[in-house]
Structures are given as structure tokens and as C-alpha cells.
Motif scaffolding. Structure first.
Motif, PDB file in Angstrom:
ATOM      1  N   CYS A 121       2.975 -16.490  -3.942  1.00 32.50           N
ATOM      2  CA  CYS A 121       2.932 -15.281  -4.707  1.00 32.50           C
ATOM      3  C   CYS A 121       3.477 -14.138  -3.469  1.00 32.50           C
ATOM      4  O   CYS A 121       3.574 -14.622  -2.446  1.00 32.50           O
ATOM      5  CB  CYS A 121       1.401 -15.039  -4.812  1.00 32.50           C
ATOM      6  N   THR A 122       3.656 -12.857  -4.182  1.00 30.44           N
ATOM      7  CA  THR A 122       3.708 -11.959  -3.304  1.00 30.44           C
ATOM      8  C   THR A 122       2.682 -10.970  -3.367  1.00 30.44           C
ATOM      9  O   THR A 122       2.185 -11.006  -4.500  1.00 30.44           O
ATOM     10  CB  THR A 122       5.091 -11.129  -3.865  1.00 30.44           C
ATOM     11  N   SER A 123       2.525 -10.181  -2.286  1.00 27.73           N
ATOM     12  CA  SER A 123       1.245  -9.324  -2.516  1.00 27.73           C
ATOM     13  C   SER A 123       1.623  -8.024  -1.886  1.00 27.73           C
ATOM     14  O   SER A 123       2.527  -7.820  -0.865  1.00 27.73           O
ATOM     15  CB  SER A 123       0.216  -9.991  -1.648  1.00 27.73           C
ATOM     16  N   ILE A 124       0.768  -7.007  -2.145  1.00 30.46           N
ATOM     17  CA  ILE A 124       0.950  -5.582  -1.520  1.00 30.46           C
ATOM     18  C   ILE A 124      -0.474  -5.200  -1.327  1.00 30.46           C
ATOM     19  O   ILE A 124      -1.528  -5.651  -2.007  1.00 30.46           O
ATOM     20  CB  ILE A 124       1.479  -4.695  -2.292  1.00 30.46           C
ATOM     21  N   PRO A 125      -0.789  -4.345  -0.205  1.00 34.86           N
ATOM     22  CA  PRO A 125      -2.024  -3.765  -0.251  1.00 34.86           C
ATOM     23  C   PRO A 125      -2.670  -2.792  -1.293  1.00 34.86           C
ATOM     24  O   PRO A 125      -1.779  -2.239  -1.858  1.00 34.86           O
ATOM     25  CB  PRO A 125      -2.061  -2.704   1.240  1.00 34.86           C
ATOM     26  N   LEU A 126      -3.802  -3.035  -1.666  1.00 31.04           N
ATOM     27  CA  LEU A 126      -4.431  -2.332  -2.758  1.00 31.04           C
ATOM     28  C   LEU A 126      -4.654  -0.929  -2.075  1.00 31.04           C
ATOM     29  O   LEU A 126      -4.445   0.184  -3.009  1.00 31.04           O
ATOM     30  CB  LEU A 126      -5.759  -2.967  -3.066  1.00 31.04           C
ATOM     31  N   HIS A 127      -4.954  -0.833  -1.025  1.00 31.28           N
ATOM     32  CA  HIS A 127      -5.306   0.596  -0.369  1.00 31.28           C
ATOM     33  C   HIS A 127      -4.636   0.707   1.118  1.00 31.28           C
ATOM     34  O   HIS A 127      -5.062   0.117   1.941  1.00 31.28           O
ATOM     35  CB  HIS A 127      -6.854   0.937  -0.145  1.00 31.28           C
ATOM     36  N   PRO A 128      -3.330   1.118   1.135  1.00 32.56           N
ATOM     37  CA  PRO A 128      -2.449   1.029   2.056  1.00 32.56           C
ATOM     38  C   PRO A 128      -2.951   1.972   3.143  1.00 32.56           C
ATOM     39  O   PRO A 128      -3.505   2.919   3.032  1.00 32.56           O
ATOM     40  CB  PRO A 128      -0.887   1.714   1.563  1.00 32.56           C
ATOM     41  N   SER A 129      -2.639   1.436   4.327  1.00 37.95           N
ATOM     42  CA  SER A 129      -3.165   2.113   5.645  1.00 37.95           C
ATOM     43  C   SER A 129      -1.797   3.127   6.078  1.00 37.95           C
ATOM     44  O   SER A 129      -0.947   2.969   5.947  1.00 37.95           O
ATOM     45  CB  SER A 129      -3.339   0.995   6.699  1.00 37.95           C
ATOM     46  N   THR A 130      -2.477   4.078   6.779  1.00 32.55           N
ATOM     47  CA  THR A 130      -1.544   5.227   7.213  1.00 32.55           C
ATOM     48  C   THR A 130      -1.365   5.156   8.668  1.00 32.55           C
ATOM     49  O   THR A 130      -2.288   4.501   9.427  1.00 32.55           O
ATOM     50  CB  THR A 130      -1.956   6.456   6.816  1.00 32.55           C
ATOM     51  N   ALA A 131      -0.461   5.647   9.160  1.00 31.75           N
ATOM     52  CA  ALA A 131      -0.136   5.612  10.947  1.00 31.75           C
ATOM     53  C   ALA A 131      -1.143   6.551  11.538  1.00 31.75           C
ATOM     54  O   ALA A 131      -1.815   7.065  10.668  1.00 31.75           O
ATOM     55  CB  ALA A 131       1.327   6.124  10.945  1.00 31.75           C
ATOM     56  N   PRO A 132      -1.581   6.070  12.647  1.00 35.37           N
ATOM     57  CA  PRO A 132      -2.570   6.790  13.227  1.00 35.37           C
ATOM     58  C   PRO A 132      -2.379   8.172  13.586  1.00 35.37           C
ATOM     59  O   PRO A 132      -3.152   8.966  13.853  1.00 35.37           O
ATOM     60  CB  PRO A 132      -2.876   6.019  14.642  1.00 35.37           C
ATOM     61  N   GLY A 223      -3.025  -2.816   5.084  1.00 32.19           N
ATOM     62  CA  GLY A 223      -4.162  -2.036   4.498  1.00 32.19           C
ATOM     63  C   GLY A 223      -5.277  -3.079   3.598  1.00 32.19           C
ATOM     64  O   GLY A 223      -5.271  -3.981   3.964  1.00 32.19           O
ATOM     65  N   MET A 224      -6.191  -2.305   3.075  1.00 33.36           N
ATOM     66  CA  MET A 224      -7.326  -2.875   2.528  1.00 33.36           C
ATOM     67  C   MET A 224      -6.985  -3.691   1.248  1.00 33.36           C
ATOM     68  O   MET A 224      -6.347  -2.968   0.329  1.00 33.36           O
ATOM     69  CB  MET A 224      -8.471  -2.137   2.269  1.00 33.36           C
ATOM     70  N   GLY A 225      -7.531  -4.964   0.882  1.00 39.02           N
ATOM     71  CA  GLY A 225      -7.311  -5.755  -0.274  1.00 39.02           C
ATOM     72  C   GLY A 225      -5.890  -6.122  -0.421  1.00 39.02           C
ATOM     73  O   GLY A 225      -5.006  -5.629   0.319  1.00 39.02           O
ATOM     74  N   ARG A 226      -5.487  -6.903  -1.584  1.00 38.83           N
ATOM     75  CA  ARG A 226      -4.229  -7.417  -1.804  1.00 38.83           C
ATOM     76  C   ARG A 226      -4.231  -7.467  -3.513  1.00 38.83           C
ATOM     77  O   ARG A 226      -5.208  -7.969  -3.742  1.00 38.83           O
ATOM     78  CB  ARG A 226      -3.701  -8.445  -1.211  1.00 38.83           C
ATOM     79  N   LEU A 227      -3.216  -7.050  -3.899  1.00 40.71           N
ATOM     80  CA  LEU A 227      -2.832  -7.364  -5.285  1.00 40.71           C
ATOM     81  C   LEU A 227      -1.513  -8.308  -5.215  1.00 40.71           C
ATOM     82  O   LEU A 227      -0.315  -8.079  -4.765  1.00 40.71           O
ATOM     83  CB  LEU A 227      -2.285  -5.946  -5.851  1.00 40.71           C
TER      84      LEU A 227
END
Length: 351
Positions: A121-132, A223-227
Motif C-alpha cells: 500500500c501507499t500511505s500519507i499522514p492523516l494529520h501532517p506535522s509541521t516544521a518546528p 505526522g499522526m495516523g496514516r491513510l
């Protein structure tokens, strides 16, 4: 390797800035220096049984995925089990480090490991993280155009006197056929109020002002979670067997979405290790995969035609430790001995 060097190396492996704001991550218990770490002990949950194992195996630092200290301790006595963990750690000169949600977010972390249970599968974060940090100084950019007059020189002089102003530039510009000067600057939230107050004293400047909110850039694959989008649709019953095999579980809990059967195809799956309700809720998918969800969140998902597979909280995380051991061995250049707890286990079982 001394403890400071190791803590720094662990932060390089997964920046603690990626952890959720509510979390308690990093070095939680630190023996008095100097403290050399020869053996790093990995566990998902630090229980008293696991602590005894760490003592027996002469661990110098425990990396506990879940932070054993979460709510503040008002005292450190022998009365409660979490306080006893701190006492035992300090008595035996064992440090405790917890990465928790920082490991959830990183591309090579817990959620990435969990996706492997679905198959190709391919996946992307559900809630992407931003740079600090922002790509440039300041949180806002202010731009305005003005006639090239002495009045503009006065305004620029006053702007330069404001604290937390950066990247102040002036460029010639042609606006509606007139030669003007375009002014651009970055500033903090506090400085923005002063800049706006200054420009508002001149209605012409004020009406020509643009204020842009600077965004921290998104971090790729973080980021948090994965789709997850499966390469080929798989029946719900087959995906369930894949998950059980990956997590080495004899059973999972299943709630079938409205109108779905065990033969219904799964093409998109949203997942989150641990307790995933807040991350998964509202995501369009055929399946939610997580450790635990509230009863009512399960009912919501089912009503929306989404099937739910629950594996118990730490069962969606613990298997990552073996993969983590191998990655850390490479990251730390095999300078220390890394072992995984044999006593760590999910507290729930089918009776």
C-alpha cells in the motif's frame, strides 16, 4: 556512551518537537552524572515486572515508548507503583527516556510499522506535522506600497525602532501607472500590533497594507495516523487475517460497517496506533484500524459504513520494538547493547 550523548542521538533519530503538545517525552529520570550507558532496554510499557527485568539485565537506560510519568508526581515514595518505578530506577542508576508520540509521527515510526500489516500500500499522514520553526524570522509578513516621499522615510525609521522586526526590504514598484516603493517586512505577533498601529495613522498606507500569516512548512511523510491505499482491494476477512498475522494475535475485535460483510472489499484503510479515535474520526475510508476506540465512536464509524478493527491499545505498538532495536543499532553505530523486554505485554487477555 554517556547519557547526554545518547539522549542527543535519540533526539536525532526522532525529534521530540514532533510529539503532541499534551505529551510528556524525553529524559524523564536521570541518574546523577557521569552516567555511562552500555545497555539500552526497550519496552512499550514500564511496569514493575518490566522494571525488575531491566534491573536483572543491568540496563543503564530504559526507553519506554509510553511515558511512565505522565501526570505530575507530588512525592516519590513506596506507596504507588509509578513512584516505586522512579525509586527503583534511581536506586539502580537507570535512566528513563520516553519518545511516545514523536515515534508515532516519524516516517520510520510506529504507524509506518503498523501499515505493513495491510500488505502492499501507499500511505500519507492523516494529520501532517509541521516544521518546528518558520522558514524565516517572524510569524507574519506585512507588505504595503507608498509614494517615495519623505513621509515614507519617516515611517520606515519608526518601523526600524520596533523590536522583533526582520527582513525589512524596499523595492521599486509600479502601481496603477505610478512609481511607488513596495515595503516588505517580517514580524512577530507582538510587533504586528505596533506596525499596524503605526500604518493606521496614515489612511493611505493602511488601505494598501497586506498582512500574511507565515505558515510552518509541512514535513514530508511525517505526522499522526496514516491513510493507506492498498495496491489491490482485499476482502475484509483477508485484511483481518493479515493484521492478526502481523501483530501475532490469535484474535482481534471487529465491527462491520453498515451494509458491509466479511467479503466487502477494502481499498482504503485509516489507521492509528494506540487510541485512535481523535485521529481517525471523520476520515473517509473502508476500514479504521487502531488499538481502542470509545463505544460511541465505533457506532459512528459503523453508521457511516466504515468497518473497525480493534486490537487492544499496546498490541498495535509493541511489535515495533524489534524493528526499533535494529534501527537504533545502526543509528548508534552498534556502540551499545540494545535489548527488548520479554516481560512487556498487553494487560488485557481473553479469559
Amino acid at each position: 556512551m554517556n547519557l547526554g550523548e545518547l539522549a542527543s542521538a535519540l533526539n536525532d533519530f526522532a525529534s521530540l518537537s514532533l510529539a503532541e503538545s499534551w505529551d510528556n517525552v524525553g529524559l524523564l529520570v536521570e541518574p546523577s552524572p557521569p552516567h555511562t550507558v552500555n545497555t539500552l532496554f526497550l519496552t512499550n510499557d514500564l511496569t514493575e515486572e518490566v522494571m525488575e527485568e531491566a534491573v536483572q539485565k543491568k540496563a543503564d537506560l530504559i526507553l519506554s515508548y509510553h511515558p511512565p510519568i505522565f501526570t505530575p508526581l507530588k512525592r516519590v515514595t513506596w506507596k504507588t507503583w509509578k513512584e516505586r518505578l522512579v525509586v527503583r530506577a534511581l536506586e539502580h542508576r537507570i535512566g528513563i527516556y520516553s519518545p511516545h508520540t514523536a515515534y508515532d509521527a516519524i516516517p520510520h515510526g510506529v504507524n509506518n510499522w503498523l501499515t505493513k500489516g495491510l500488505g502492499a500500500c501507499t500511505s500519507i499522514p492523516l494529520h501532517p506535522s509541521t516544521a518546528p520553526s518558520y522558514p524565516a524570522e517572524g510569524t507574519h509578513r506585512v507588505e504595503f506600497c507608498a509614494d517615495n516621499t519623505e513621509h515614507l522615510d519617516t515611517v520606515l525609521s519608526k518601523i526600524k525602532d520596533i523590536q522583533e522586526i526582520s527582513c525589512l526590504t524596499t523595492l521599486p514598484a509600479r502601481v496603477e501607472g505610478e512609481e511607488q516603493t513596495r515595503v516588505s517586512l517580517n514580524c512577530s505577533q507582538k510587533a504586528l500590533l505596533e506596525v499596524v498601529a503605526l500604518l493606521s495613522q496614515n489612511s493611505l498606507l493602511h488601505h494598501k497594507t497586506e498582512i500574511l500569516l507565515l505558515q510552518k512548512p509541512l514535513l514530508p511523510h511525517t505526522g499522526m495516523g496514516r491513510l493507506c491505499t492498498l495496491s489491490e482491494p482485499v476482502s475484509l476477512s483477508d485484511i483481518m487475517e493479515r493484521i492478526k498475522s502481523h501483530l501475532k494475535l490469535p484474535h482481534v475485535r471487529l465491527a462491520m460497517g453498515m451494509g458491509k460483510t466479511l467479503e466487502s472489499p477494502v481499498k482504503k484503510a485509516a489507521l492509528c496506533a494506540g487510541s485512535g479515535s481523535s485521529i481517525l474520526k471523520g476520515t473517509e475510508a473502508d476500514l479504521y484500524l487502531t488499538g481502542e476506540m470509545s463505544h460511541h465512536d465505533v457506532l459512528d464509524a459503523v453508521a457511516n459504513g466504515v468497518s473497525v478493527i480493534l486490537c487492544e491499545h499496546s498490541n498495535t505498538e509493541r511489535g515495533f520494538l524489534s524493528e526499533l532495536r535494529d534501527m537504533l543499532a545502526i543509528h548508534l553505530q552498534n556502540k551499545i547493547n540494545i535489548i527488548v523486554s520479554e516481560k512487556d505485554r498487553d494487560p488485557l487477555q481473553v479469559a
